[in-house]
Design a protein around this motif. Structure first.
Motif, PDB file in Angstrom:
ATOM      1  N   ARG A   1       0.962  -1.129   0.056  1.00 21.32           N
ATOM      2  CA  ARG A   1      -0.044   0.109   0.091  1.00 21.32           C
ATOM      3  C   ARG A   1       0.873   1.390  -0.188  1.00 21.32           C
ATOM      4  O   ARG A   1       0.610   2.929  -0.867  1.00 21.32           O
ATOM      5  N   ASP A   2       1.815   1.273   0.567  1.00 24.88           N
ATOM      6  CA  ASP A   2       3.235   2.408   0.853  1.00 24.88           C
ATOM      7  C   ASP A   2       4.213   2.011   0.334  1.00 24.88           C
ATOM      8  O   ASP A   2       4.462   3.249  -0.184  1.00 24.88           O
TER       9      ASP A   2
ATOM     10  N   GLU B   1       0.496   7.379  -8.351  1.00 23.10           N
ATOM     11  CA  GLU B   1      -0.787   6.883  -7.937  1.00 23.10           C
ATOM     12  C   GLU B   1      -1.003   6.798  -6.298  1.00 23.10           C
ATOM     13  O   GLU B   1      -1.483   7.576  -5.921  1.00 23.10           O
ATOM     14  N   LEU B   2       0.679   6.631  -5.622  1.00 27.60           N
ATOM     15  CA  LEU B   2       0.508   6.849  -4.219  1.00 27.60           C
ATOM     16  C   LEU B   2       0.726   7.881  -3.746  1.00 27.60           C
ATOM     17  O   LEU B   2      -0.029   7.943  -2.495  1.00 27.60           O
TER      18      LEU B   2
ATOM     19  N   GLU C   1      -1.238  10.251  -5.684  1.00 30.72           N
ATOM     20  CA  GLU C   1      -2.634  10.900  -5.449  1.00 30.72           C
ATOM     21  C   GLU C   1      -3.951  10.443  -5.043  1.00 30.72           C
ATOM     22  O   GLU C   1      -4.897  10.644  -4.600  1.00 30.72           O
ATOM     23  N   ARG C   2      -3.824   8.843  -4.247  1.00 33.78           N
ATOM     24  CA  ARG C   2      -4.730   8.915  -3.433  1.00 33.78           C
ATOM     25  C   ARG C   2      -4.804   9.635  -2.325  1.00 33.78           C
ATOM     26  O   ARG C   2      -5.808   9.423  -1.259  1.00 33.78           O
ATOM     27  N   ASP C   3      -3.573  10.083  -2.082  1.00 35.47           N
ATOM     28  CA  ASP C   3      -4.305  11.171  -0.919  1.00 35.47           C
ATOM     29  C   ASP C   3      -4.876  12.415  -1.359  1.00 35.47           C
ATOM     30  O   ASP C   3      -4.561  13.090  -0.548  1.00 35.47           O
TER      31      ASP C   3
ATOM     32  N   SER D   1       0.091  15.260  -5.509  1.00 33.61           N
ATOM     33  CA  SER D   1       0.980  15.013  -6.303  1.00 33.61           C
ATOM     34  C   SER D   1       2.169  15.814  -6.041  1.00 33.61           C
ATOM     35  O   SER D   1       2.845  16.511  -5.249  1.00 33.61           O
TER      36      SER D   1
END
Ligand code: NAP
Length: 479
Positions: A282-283, A466-467, A469-471, A474
């Motif tokens: 995930r991270d 994307e890592l 963008e999820r939060d 950017s």
């Protein structure tokens, strides 16, 4: 006026690449500035049977790219002596001890010693033990310098450390991380502490996220063999990136001395939120470079000394969280990779809209450029700090401030000679960094990645973007 230093340097691996590319040029520049003058000598050791004259000619050759003052280079080289030496042979240490003692007298060095391990890490323990058993240590200072890698995991780092600490105390061990020698990394703490507004803003009230990027444009070149045992996680994230996070995230130290700074840095390393194995995917994101768009640049798996089925990562990006009241909920996004579009080392601090309370525009980014810019600079929202909001961030008025920028190895050599450990990695920091990285390494070693997954000369795999963008974030620097 430089303050002249005194020491005999014993360089294990004196015929090797590190010594010639980094150490001799750094020592020479200190000779030119007068930091080293009359009272120093260098003993280069390695197995090959070189004479003093031949060794000196290789030292001079290593300086040709940085200077053309032949007279000065020859004078400098007179301080160099060669001792053929196999580090596993006890008898050789006796000859080394005699030569070092003779040079102490000849150059009046105060019996100060710098033992520099420019040699494979598997020999570090052997050398340290022989320095002890053959009685090489003196009444002056005795400082042991080691280069990364400091182990390959938490367990191997502990093993390495206990072999060194039989002979050298933690105080005498200098773990070199050349990123900590870079001008802008060294200045970061001063800039922070000289800017009350910035210092006030560095916490989870005002910071949205912090981004640390260490990108390289080159591939592995001729270091495929080494890289296959390391990967970017061990090569860059475990050490350089962790140390930069330490400098950004630490509390204000009580004083600007080594003990006080390491005390607050230690708190950062203690507060690293170690991932659970099922949180790694995930991270953290990993990648390996393919050819470039033209097909001229080779894929990693086609490089020399690389397994054609290698699963070693040449790129990694991740989200590191700290569990402390200052930084709770602020992601530290990190990334490092080979074959990215350009070489760049930078810290981007992205503020949230509350920052207007402190006089900056909402969502401002303060960017510290570490390299390769000559005379590194600070940008506020992309504008040089001088034209930006000087109330918020100011920097020395001296227009020649950056002219005095020394190369990383020079800064660190001076620190070693001065006994200043501010810019070296301490054992407790190293342990925590390994504990953090081991979880990721173990998880990755248990899964087969879909490599190669990014084209050479790009910003890494899409998953790295994307890592963030999820939060809802950017990367500030995106080619
Ligand atoms: P290198 O060019 O292969 O040099 C190794 C040196 O060790 C040579 O002088 C070699 O000379 C000597 N040596 C090997 N076995 C020996 C033995 N049994 N007894 C005595 N001397 C021995 O390697 P390097 O690139 O300079 O790297 C040295 C260390 O620095 C490694 O730990 C590496 O990870 C680290 N490092 C290097 C760089 C870099 O830019 N090169 C950067 C960061 C860290 P003989 O063969 O004549 O014995």
């Amino acid at each position: 006026m430089a303050n002249e230093k005194r020491a005999v340097f014993i360089i294990f691996g004196g015929s090797g690449d590190l010594a010639h590319r980094k150490l001799y040029p750094a020592l020479y520049n200190l000779y030119k500035t007068g930091d080293l003058k009359e009272h120093f000598a260098v003993i280069g050791t390695a197995r090959r049977p070189w004479s003093d004259d031949y060794y000196r000619s290789t030292v001079v050759e290593s300086l040709k790219d940085i200077d053309d003052d032949e007279k000065m280079m020859e004078e400098f080289a007179k301080h160099f002596f060669y001792q053929s030496h196999d580090v596993t042979d006890s008898d050789h240490y006796i000859a080394l001890k005699q030569l070092a003692a003779k040079l102490d007298d000849q150059f009046d060095t105060g019996s100060n010693r710098v033992y520099y391990m420019a040699i494979a890490p598997r020999f570090f323990g052997t050398v340290a033990e022989h320095i002890n058993s053959e009685g090489l240590k003196t009444n002056g200072f005795n400082r042991l310098v080691i280069e990364k890698p400091f182990g390959r995991s938490f367990d191997s780092a502990c093993e390495l450390n206990s072999s060194l600490t039989k002979t050298f105390s933690e105080e005498e061990i200098y773990r070199m991380d050349h990123y900590l020698g870079k001008f802008m990394v060294q200045q970061f703490t001063n800039i922070r502490l000289n800017n009350p507004q910035l210092e006030k803003a560095l916490n989870n009230q005002y910071v949205s996220n912090v981004q640390v990027t260490l990108s390289e444009s080159l591939g592995v070149e001729d270091r495929g063999g080494y890289y296959e045992t390391a990967g970017v996680l061990r090569d860059m994230i475990q050490n350089h990136i962790m140390q930069i996070i330490g400098a950004v995230a630490m509390d204000k130290p009580a004083k600007l001395d080594s003990d006080s700074i390491h005390e607050v840095k230690r708190d950062v390393f203690d507060s690293l939120k170690v991932l659970q194995p099922d949180e790694v995917d995930r991270d953290f994101v990993r990648g390996q470079y393919d050819e470039d768009a033209t097909g001229k640049l080779k894929a990693y798996r086609d490089e020399d000394n690389v397994d054609p089925k290698s699963n070693i990562e040449t790129f990694a990006a991740g989200k590191i969280m700290l569990e402390n009241s200052r930084w709770d909920n602020v992601p530290f996004y990190v990334r490092s990779g080979k074959r990215m579009p350009v070489k760049s080392s930078r810290i981007d601090i992205v503020f949230n809209d509350k920052i207007k309370e402190l006089g900056l525009n909402p969502n401002t980014t303060v960017i510290f450029l570490i390299e390769p810019e000559n005379g590194s600079s600070i940008l506020v929202n992309g504008i040089d700090y001088k034209e930006a909001n000087q109330d918020f961030i100011s920097f020395p008025e001296d227009p020649h401030f950056f002219d005095n920028e020394r190369e990383a190895y020079e800064n660190l050599m001076i620190d070693i000679l001065d006994g200043n450990k501010i810019h070296f990695t301490l054992w407790n920091e190293l342990q925590n960094a390994w504990k953090y990285v081991d979880v990721i390494r173990n998880q990755w070693d248990n899964e087969t990645p879909d490599f190669p997954n990014y084209m050479s000369k790009t910003m890494g795999p899409d998953a790295a973007a994307e890592l963030l963008e999820r939060d809802g974030n950017s990367w500030v620097w995106d080619d």
